[in-house]
Write an enzyme that holds these catalytic residues in place. Structure first.
Site, PDB file in Angstrom:
ATOM      1  N   CYS A   1       0.867  -1.184   0.000  1.00  0.00           N
ATOM      2  CA  CYS A   1       0.000   0.000   0.000  1.00  0.00           C
ATOM      3  C   CYS A   1       0.897   1.225   0.000  1.00  0.00           C
ATOM      4  O   CYS A   1       1.715   1.402   0.914  1.00  0.00           O
ATOM      5  CB  CYS A   1      -0.910   0.001   1.219  1.00  0.00           C
ATOM      6  SG  CYS A   1      -1.913   1.495   1.357  1.00  0.00           S
TER       7      CYS A   1
ATOM      8  N   ASN B   1       0.227   4.640   0.204  1.00  0.00           N
ATOM      9  CA  ASN B   1       0.000   5.581   1.296  1.00  0.00           C
ATOM     10  C   ASN B   1       0.333   4.945   2.630  1.00  0.00           C
ATOM     11  O   ASN B   1       0.829   5.595   3.555  1.00  0.00           O
ATOM     12  CB  ASN B   1      -1.449   6.064   1.288  1.00  0.00           C
ATOM     13  CG  ASN B   1      -1.729   7.004   0.122  1.00  0.00           C
ATOM     14  OD1 ASN B   1      -1.003   7.952  -0.103  1.00  0.00           O
ATOM     15  ND2 ASN B   1      -2.786   6.722  -0.615  1.00  0.00           N
TER      16      ASN B   1
ATOM     17  N   ASN C   1       0.758  -5.146  -6.567  1.00  0.00           N
ATOM     18  CA  ASN C   1      -0.674  -5.391  -6.465  1.00  0.00           C
ATOM     19  C   ASN C   1      -1.320  -4.916  -7.765  1.00  0.00           C
ATOM     20  O   ASN C   1      -0.803  -4.026  -8.438  1.00  0.00           O
ATOM     21  CB  ASN C   1      -1.282  -4.708  -5.236  1.00  0.00           C
ATOM     22  CG  ASN C   1      -1.001  -3.218  -5.179  1.00  0.00           C
ATOM     23  OD1 ASN C   1      -0.222  -2.679  -5.962  1.00  0.00           O
ATOM     24  ND2 ASN C   1      -1.632  -2.531  -4.258  1.00  0.00           N
TER      25      ASN C   1
ATOM     26  N   HIS D   1      -3.638  -3.252 -10.743  1.00  0.00           N
ATOM     27  CA  HIS D   1      -4.380  -2.014 -10.990  1.00  0.00           C
ATOM     28  C   HIS D   1      -4.940  -2.012 -12.397  1.00  0.00           C
ATOM     29  O   HIS D   1      -4.213  -2.282 -13.364  1.00  0.00           O
ATOM     30  CB  HIS D   1      -3.470  -0.795 -10.796  1.00  0.00           C
ATOM     31  CG  HIS D   1      -3.016  -0.627  -9.390  1.00  0.00           C
ATOM     32  ND1 HIS D   1      -3.731   0.087  -8.448  1.00  0.00           N
ATOM     33  CD2 HIS D   1      -1.922  -1.105  -8.745  1.00  0.00           C
ATOM     34  CE1 HIS D   1      -3.084   0.043  -7.288  1.00  0.00           C
ATOM     35  NE2 HIS D   1      -1.995  -0.671  -7.445  1.00  0.00           N
TER      36      HIS D   1
ATOM     37  N   ASN E   1      -7.599  -3.371  -8.056  1.00  0.00           N
ATOM     38  CA  ASN E   1      -7.857  -1.969  -7.757  1.00  0.00           C
ATOM     39  C   ASN E   1      -8.266  -1.296  -9.062  1.00  0.00           C
ATOM     40  O   ASN E   1      -7.761  -1.648 -10.140  1.00  0.00           O
ATOM     41  CB  ASN E   1      -6.605  -1.296  -7.201  1.00  0.00           C
ATOM     42  CG  ASN E   1      -6.112  -1.944  -5.927  1.00  0.00           C
ATOM     43  OD1 ASN E   1      -6.660  -1.727  -4.858  1.00  0.00           O
ATOM     44  ND2 ASN E   1      -5.066  -2.754  -6.033  1.00  0.00           N
TER      45      ASN E   1
ATOM     46  N   GLU F   1     -10.643   0.823  -4.275  1.00  0.00           N
ATOM     47  CA  GLU F   1      -9.582  -0.088  -3.855  1.00  0.00           C
ATOM     48  C   GLU F   1     -10.094  -1.498  -3.607  1.00  0.00           C
ATOM     49  O   GLU F   1     -11.163  -1.693  -3.016  1.00  0.00           O
ATOM     50  CB  GLU F   1      -8.898   0.436  -2.586  1.00  0.00           C
ATOM     51  CG  GLU F   1      -8.014   1.646  -2.835  1.00  0.00           C
ATOM     52  CD  GLU F   1      -6.982   1.828  -1.740  1.00  0.00           C
ATOM     53  OE1 GLU F   1      -6.317   0.829  -1.377  1.00  0.00           O
ATOM     54  OE2 GLU F   1      -6.852   2.959  -1.246  1.00  0.00           O
ATOM     55  N   ARG F   2      -9.310  -2.443  -4.055  1.00  0.00           N
ATOM     56  CA  ARG F   2      -9.610  -3.849  -3.797  1.00  0.00           C
ATOM     57  C   ARG F   2      -9.616  -4.098  -2.291  1.00  0.00           C
ATOM     58  O   ARG F   2      -8.655  -3.842  -1.605  1.00  0.00           O
ATOM     59  CB  ARG F   2      -8.542  -4.725  -4.476  1.00  0.00           C
ATOM     60  CG  ARG F   2      -8.739  -6.209  -4.322  1.00  0.00           C
ATOM     61  CD  ARG F   2      -7.593  -7.001  -4.936  1.00  0.00           C
ATOM     62  NE  ARG F   2      -6.306  -6.678  -4.328  1.00  0.00           N
ATOM     63  CZ  ARG F   2      -5.202  -7.408  -4.497  1.00  0.00           C
ATOM     64  NH1 ARG F   2      -5.206  -8.483  -5.263  1.00  0.00           N
ATOM     65  NH2 ARG F   2      -4.075  -7.042  -3.917  1.00  0.00           N
TER      66      ARG F   2
ATOM     67  N   CYS G   1      -4.741   6.490  -3.041  1.00  0.00           N
ATOM     68  CA  CYS G   1      -4.109   5.176  -3.233  1.00  0.00           C
ATOM     69  C   CYS G   1      -2.742   5.415  -3.855  1.00  0.00           C
ATOM     70  O   CYS G   1      -2.645   5.830  -5.014  1.00  0.00           O
ATOM     71  CB  CYS G   1      -4.973   4.290  -4.124  1.00  0.00           C
ATOM     72  SG  CYS G   1      -4.222   2.679  -4.496  1.00  0.00           S
ATOM     73  N   GLY G   2      -1.697   5.153  -3.100  1.00  0.00           N
ATOM     74  CA  GLY G   2      -0.340   5.424  -3.561  1.00  0.00           C
ATOM     75  C   GLY G   2       0.105   4.531  -4.703  1.00  0.00           C
ATOM     76  O   GLY G   2       0.643   5.005  -5.709  1.00  0.00           O
ATOM     77  N   THR G   3      -0.096   3.217  -4.570  1.00  0.00           N
ATOM     78  CA  THR G   3       0.317   2.313  -5.650  1.00  0.00           C
ATOM     79  C   THR G   3      -0.501   2.588  -6.903  1.00  0.00           C
ATOM     80  O   THR G   3       0.011   2.524  -8.022  1.00  0.00           O
ATOM     81  CB  THR G   3       0.162   0.843  -5.230  1.00  0.00           C
ATOM     82  OG1 THR G   3      -1.179   0.602  -4.782  1.00  0.00           O
ATOM     83  CG2 THR G   3       1.137   0.475  -4.122  1.00  0.00           C
ATOM     84  N   GLY G   4      -1.790   2.914  -6.729  1.00  0.00           N
ATOM     85  CA  GLY G   4      -2.628   3.230  -7.874  1.00  0.00           C
ATOM     86  C   GLY G   4      -2.164   4.482  -8.591  1.00  0.00           C
ATOM     87  O   GLY G   4      -2.204   4.567  -9.828  1.00  0.00           O
TER      88      GLY G   4
END
Length: 325
Positions: free
Chosen positions: A113, A115, A201, A203, A236, A254-255, A263-266
């Site tokens: 994640c 964030n 993860n 997206h 996501n 988010e999933r 959502c940081g990774t997103g």
């Protein structure tokens, strides 16, 4: 420590019994927490994406179960949050400082994640683990957050995964690196052009002309998230509007958590998709500004090493103690 507001923790129902006073003699929680144990926590947020942080630095595994964590995240009856993050000791093998594990508000466990990792780094610093950077073991691999002098945190998020089956997705690859780039897919009675990127993860990124008019967020988000015919691990979902060559605006479903403020990774994944699809140029070290419902993140995808760097805040909201019911 950065400026923070400290609030007294109010009595809770259901998952946690009320604490009558600070004089409780219940034992502090340990591995395999059970009813009657007490647990100390700190609440952090990164652009409104909020997390409950647990200090498990003396443990190799989380002290709460996924079910206990889900109940702790209930905003009506418990502390409330998008997830519970555990600061664990480093594994015996590998060059790591700590391990991060996270349970979503539905009890599922994501690989990483964005964030959350910033909140994790700020939590470590507030605990006295004073360092300029930390090498964190996650289920998505090593992640390195760096503490900046302007009270932001820059995270080396690693390289994006573009190979479709590795994201994973069953959508047919249609671009270089065996990737899925604006591939047509029908879901929820609508036809979408979807780009797939994994940051450890999955997206699914969808570009639209108008975030307010072109989607039914509360319907399209969960439908796409749970479309396991295309996304076998679920996904996501990021809806993105291009505002300028250096500015993107997004909404995220988010999933395992549903709609969140950030959502940081997103954010990292959608910048990659925007550059690869020719919607924006690759920015320099100042990065691309991405506006989320909770605020702005700045993302740089460096051509020299293919890594993505995310810069943004993380803030302590309050601390408390809860008693497991």
């Amino acid at each position: 420590m950065r400026a923070a507001t400290f609030l007294s923790f109010l009595p809770m129902a259901n998952a946690f019994a009320p604490l009558s006073s600070r004089s409780t003699h219940r034992p502090v929680v340990s591995l395999s927490a059970k009813p009657g144990d007490s647990i100390e926590f700190a609440k952090y947020e990164g652009l409104g994406n909020d997390f409950i942080l647990i200090d498990d630095r003396d443990k190799a595994s989380p002290s709460l179960t996924p079910d206990q964590s889900a109940r702790l995240c209930d905003r009506n009856f418990c502390v409330g949050g998008d997830g519970v993050i555990f600061a664990l000791k480093a594994p015996e093998e590998g060059d790591y400082d700590f391990t991060m594990r996270i349970y979503n508000s539905d009890g599922s466990e994501p690989e990483m994640c964005g964030n959350g990792i910033r909140c994790f780094a700020q939590f470590l610093q507030d605990l006295g683990e004073d360092a300029e950077s930390y090498r964190i073991n996650t289920l998505a691999g090593p992640i390195i957050p760096v503490m900046n002098s302007d009270n932001t945190i820059t995270v080396d998020m690693g390289e994006p995964i573009l190979d479709g089956p590795s994201v994973p997705t069953t959508l047919a690859p249609n671009s270089e690196h065996n990737s899925v780039l604006e591939q047509t897919h029908t879901c929820n009675g609508k036809e979408w052009k979807i780009s797939l990127v994994s940051m450890g993860n999955p997206h699914a990124i969808i570009f639209v002309d108008d975030l307010e008019k072109d989607i039914d967020f509360e319907s399209d988000g969960p439908a796409l998230e749970s479309d396991t015919s295309a996304f076998p691990a679920k996904t996501n979902v990021e809806f993105v509007q291009v505002m300028s060559p250096t500015h993107l605006k997004m909404k995220v479903w988010e999933r395992g958590a549903g709609p969140t403020l950030a959502c940081g990774t997103g954010t990292c994944a959608l910048v990659v998709a925007a550059i690869r699809s020719g919607k924006i140029p690759r920015a320099g070290k100042e990065g691309v500004r991405v506006t989320l419902p909770g605020g702005d993140l700045f993302i740089e995808w460096r051509e020299e090493n293919n890594k993505i760097y995310m810069k943004g805040p993380a803030t302590l909201s309050f601390k408390g103690t809860a008693s497991l019911k």
